[in-house]
Design a protein around this motif. Structure first.
Motif, PDB file in Angstrom:
ATOM      1  N   HIS A 136      14.417  -3.891   0.683  1.00 29.36           N
ATOM      2  CA  HIS A 136      13.659  -4.995   0.086  1.00 29.36           C
ATOM      3  C   HIS A 136      13.769  -6.264   0.926  1.00 29.36           C
ATOM      4  CE1 HIS A 136      13.188  -2.534  -3.458  1.00 29.36           C
ATOM      5  NE2 HIS A 136      14.479  -2.367  -3.535  1.00 29.36           N
ATOM      6  N   TYR A 137      14.557  -6.186   1.981  1.00 21.10           N
ATOM      7  CA  TYR A 137      14.808  -7.388   2.788  1.00 21.10           C
ATOM      8  C   TYR A 137      14.040  -7.352   4.117  1.00 21.10           C
ATOM      9  CZ  TYR A 137      18.711  -8.562  -0.393  1.00 21.10           C
ATOM     10  OH  TYR A 137      19.475  -8.892  -1.486  1.00 21.10           O
ATOM     11  N   TYR A 138      12.947  -6.584   4.152  1.00 21.08           N
ATOM     12  CA  TYR A 138      12.181  -6.507   5.402  1.00 21.08           C
ATOM     13  C   TYR A 138      11.345  -7.768   5.659  1.00 21.08           C
ATOM     14  CZ  TYR A 138      12.929  -1.372   5.176  1.00 21.08           C
ATOM     15  OH  TYR A 138      13.454  -0.116   5.118  1.00 21.08           O
ATOM     16  N   TRP A 139      10.645  -8.226   4.585  1.00 20.81           N
ATOM     17  CA  TRP A 139       9.569  -9.218   4.827  1.00 20.81           C
ATOM     18  C   TRP A 139       9.697 -10.465   3.979  1.00 20.81           C
ATOM     19  CZ3 TRP A 139       8.396  -6.098   8.514  1.00 20.81           C
ATOM     20  CH2 TRP A 139       8.232  -4.730   8.286  1.00 20.81           C
ATOM     21  N   TRP A 187      17.900  -5.985   8.853  1.00 20.72           N
ATOM     22  CA  TRP A 187      17.738  -5.227   7.605  1.00 20.72           C
ATOM     23  C   TRP A 187      16.715  -4.109   7.764  1.00 20.72           C
ATOM     24  CZ3 TRP A 187      21.266  -5.188   4.094  1.00 20.72           C
ATOM     25  CH2 TRP A 187      22.028  -6.336   3.832  1.00 20.72           C
ATOM     26  N   GLN A 188      15.813  -4.241   8.738  1.00 21.31           N
ATOM     27  CA  GLN A 188      14.813  -3.183   8.914  1.00 21.31           C
ATOM     28  C   GLN A 188      15.481  -1.864   9.273  1.00 21.31           C
ATOM     29  OE1 GLN A 188      11.703  -4.628  11.501  1.00 21.31           O
ATOM     30  NE2 GLN A 188      11.393  -6.439  10.224  1.00 21.31           N
ATOM     31  N   THR A 226       9.629   3.948   2.471  1.00 22.47           N
ATOM     32  CA  THR A 226      10.828   3.131   2.651  1.00 22.47           C
ATOM     33  C   THR A 226      11.116   2.790   4.111  1.00 22.47           C
ATOM     34  OG1 THR A 226      13.039   2.799   1.764  1.00 22.47           O
ATOM     35  CG2 THR A 226      12.675   4.879   2.914  1.00 22.47           C
ATOM     36  N   LEU A 227      10.618   3.583   5.062  1.00 19.51           N
ATOM     37  CA  LEU A 227      10.872   3.255   6.472  1.00 19.51           C
ATOM     38  C   LEU A 227      10.091   1.988   6.828  1.00 19.51           C
ATOM     39  CD1 LEU A 227      10.651   6.862   7.953  1.00 19.51           C
ATOM     40  CD2 LEU A 227      12.698   5.553   7.373  1.00 19.51           C
ATOM     41  N   HIS A 228      10.728   1.081   7.558  1.00 18.05           N
ATOM     42  CA  HIS A 228      10.096  -0.232   7.706  1.00 18.05           C
ATOM     43  C   HIS A 228       8.762  -0.181   8.443  1.00 18.05           C
ATOM     44  CE1 HIS A 228      12.420  -0.137  11.539  1.00 18.05           C
ATOM     45  NE2 HIS A 228      11.376  -0.780  11.990  1.00 18.05           N
ATOM     46  N   GLY A 229       8.634   0.799   9.344  1.00 15.66           N
ATOM     47  CA  GLY A 229       7.360   0.927  10.058  1.00 15.66           C
ATOM     48  C   GLY A 229       6.215   1.320   9.130  1.00 15.66           C
TER      49      GLY A 229
END
Lengths: 455, 150
Positions: free
Chosen positions: A246-249, A256-257, A317-320
């Protein structure tokens, strides 16, 4: 029912079922507004309907957890609940708070007031006085059950259950911290939301599931409790750092990514373990327990939680991937099946198991109960599929091609119609469940005595 | 599993390991908090007006239709980059006029369109809301959202 104080659970479950009905009806209305957006738009706007839908869900799940605790702790610790009076006082506070919330939301009372007005952060919109009431109720509850366990026998099931419930209450305290800085606000908001549903709630879920397996399958306590520790270890080892997804963006650091992607991918493991646990116990168990409906809900819980929380969670869930899917209908699809599988099915499982015990009768209406499982489950799975399709189309049109939100929404309208249809099936299933639980069919007891005149 | 691990081993792994991950998480949280207040957001421009604007957003429960940095309901458009989408992110006065015009024209009442309520905001509230929206646009979000559609 071995212990008199277990009957506290009955009222908790009853109130929970009432709120469950309100929750699914609110969801149905919200689903209808998606396809017919002018409905009630000035009388009861969508945001209010959605608050009722999500808040009633959370409160009834919590009431179910409390009820489950009051039901299973006396049996586990082999003594009566410390104080029945406190348990009813706790429920009274929660019911008063719930009524206050509904009235405040629907009539938009005291808007902007620091104590009485709603607080507009998602899921924790309750006015401050209600939040304070929740804390008081939680403290009463924790005092009551902790005293019971301390004075009685300690088992792994009650240890984990209490740990989960204590964590739940402590993390809720973050709802009183609302910094002006939006990035900080969001960071600590996830302390409640994520560390609840992908942290301490999993402890509660695993311990209740372990209790059900113990009772329904008759497998050795040693075996069940060893599984329980392994499951909750996997849950916290992955879930705590999994908060990173939840801390990506939101203004948090870029590392965090990677942390979020790696650890939240591992969050599939505890859910797989819970599914495997349920099935292995049933295969190993020699007991042929008469309550087949409770068994169906327990196995359904493990399976649907694995797909809803595990597989559908991993999906984005993967940041990409999340860079494109974040905040689309993909999230809505995951949210619905995850909550249904993990926490709704769990509560309905323990209620299906506990109610006949609490009322000292055989488990009636099992066919109706199992029919309600299949109705709610097929409705929910279908809803998840159509929202996933809607989200996939939305992700491509909006996030890749850059078309505007409302234009994209218009082009996925067909999926919202199908979602409404599946919602109808879920609501019918929910009503059928409540009926099957609340109205015992007398003719089953009287089977074989057809001569006896009906009452 | 019986041969590999006893119950007390499993219990110790659970408690010890959880403590280990909690400590790491708290450490990273501490660093992230520092990072937010020193690097990714501008604390100096976070004025009373910006804070008051955030309160307007909260009092009206906007998050239960809109998303904000992708979080919220998915019923109405993303808000964090709405001023960019309207082309007024670099123009505070234009932004005020745009937000005011939008808020005052709701609900549209158009049949078959999603409706936003009329919130009867005062000019001061609209000014605060605008300042807050402008501030939100300055958060370093690792380049999210991917485009101005939000």
């Amino acid at each position: 029912m071995k212990y008199q104080s277990q009957k506290i659970a009955l009222v908790y479950f009853a109130v929970a079922m009432g709120l469950f009905a309100i929750q699914v009806l609110g969801g149905l209305l919200a689903g209808w507004i998606y396809v017919s957006p002018n409905t009630l738009s000035e009388l009861l706007p969508f945001n209010i309907v959605r608050m009722l839908h999500t808040n009633s869900l959370i409160v009834w799940l919590l009431l179910g957890f409390f009820g489950a605790a009051y039901f299973l702790i006396p049996e586990e610790s082999e003594r009566e609940i410390y104080s029945e009076k406190l348990a009813y006082l706790q429920l009274a506070i929660l019911v008063l708070g719930t009524l206050g919330v509904v009235v405040t939301y629907v009539f938009n009372l005291f808007e902007g007031h620091w104590l009485l007005g709603k607080e507009g952060r998602e899921f924790i919109e309750q006015p401050k006085w209600v939040k304070a009431g929740i804390v008081v109720a939680a403290l009463i509850f924790l005092y009551n059950v902790t005293m019971t366990v301390l004075q009685g026998k300690k088992t792994a099931i009650t240890n984990i259950l209490l740990l989960g419930l204590w964590g739940l209450a402590l993390l809720f305290l973050f709802s009183f911290y609302n910094p002006h800085n939006l990035a900080l606000d969001k960071m600590y908001w996830w302390y409640i939301v994520h560390l609840w549903v992908e942290g301490v709630w999993e402890l509660i879920m695993a311990s209740i599931l372990a209790y059900l397996m113990l009772k329904l399958t008759g497998v050795d306590r040693e075996v069940v409790e060893k599984w329980l520790y392994v499951i909750v270890a996997a849950a916290l080892f992955s879930g705590i750092l999994g908060t990173g997804h939840h801390y990506y963006w939101i203004g948090t650091p870029g590392y965090w990514q990677w942390i979020g992607s790696v650890f939240s991918s591992l969050e599939v493991i505890p859910f797989f373990a819970m599914m495997a646990f349920a099935f292995v116990m049933v295969w190993k168990g020699r007991r042929d327990h008469p309550n087949k409906a409770a068994l169906l809900w327990s196995l359904g819980c493990g399976t649907l939680a694995f797909f809803g929380a595990g597989v559908w969670g991993f999906l984005h869930t993967l940041h990409g991937v999340n860079y494109y899917t974040h905040g689309t209908q993909i999230t809505a699809a995951h949210g619905h099946l995850a909550f249904y599988g993990a926490y709704v099915c769990l509560n309905l499982a323990i209620i299906s198991y506990a109610l006949p015990v609490l009322r000292n009768r055989d488990p009636y209406n099992q066919v109706l109960n199992m029919a309600s499982f299949w109705m709610m489950t097929s409705g929910m799975v279908f809803m998840t599929f159509v929202l996933t399709f809607a989200g996939t189309v939305q992700t491509h049109m909006q996030r890749v091609l850059g078309e505007y939100f409302m234009d994209v929404q218009d082009s996925v309208a067909i999926f919202y119609w199908m979602r409404f249809g599946s919602g109808v099936v879920v609501v019918l299933g929910a009503i059928l469940f409540i009926y099957a639980m609340a109205v015992p069919r007398k003719e089953i007891i009287e089977a074989g005595s057809a001569e006896t005149p009906a009452e | 599993m019986r041969e590999v691990m006893t119950k007390s081993m499993a219990r110790n792994i659970f408690y010890g390991g959880s403590l280990f991950f909690i400590i790491i998480f708290l450490g990273l949280s501490f660093h992230s908090h520092r990072y937010i207040v020193t690097t990714s957001t501008n604390v100096e421009t976070l004025t009373h007006g910006v804070a008051a604007g955030k309160k307007v957003w909260e009092d009206k429960a906007c998050i239960n239709c809109h998303t904000l940095l992708g979080e919220g309901a998915y019923f109405a458009p993303e808000i964090a980059n709405v001023l960019t989408r309207w082309g007024v992110a670099d123009d505070p006065e234009g932004a005020f006029e745009a937000v005011k015009g939008w808020m005052e024209s709701q609900p549209t009442g158009i049949e078959g369109r999603r409706q936003m309520p009329q919130f009867n905001l005062s000019d001061e509230e609209i000014q605060n809301l605008t300042e807050w929206l402008l501030w939100v646009e300055t958060i370093d979000t690792q380049n999210w959202p991917p485009n101005e559609a939000g």
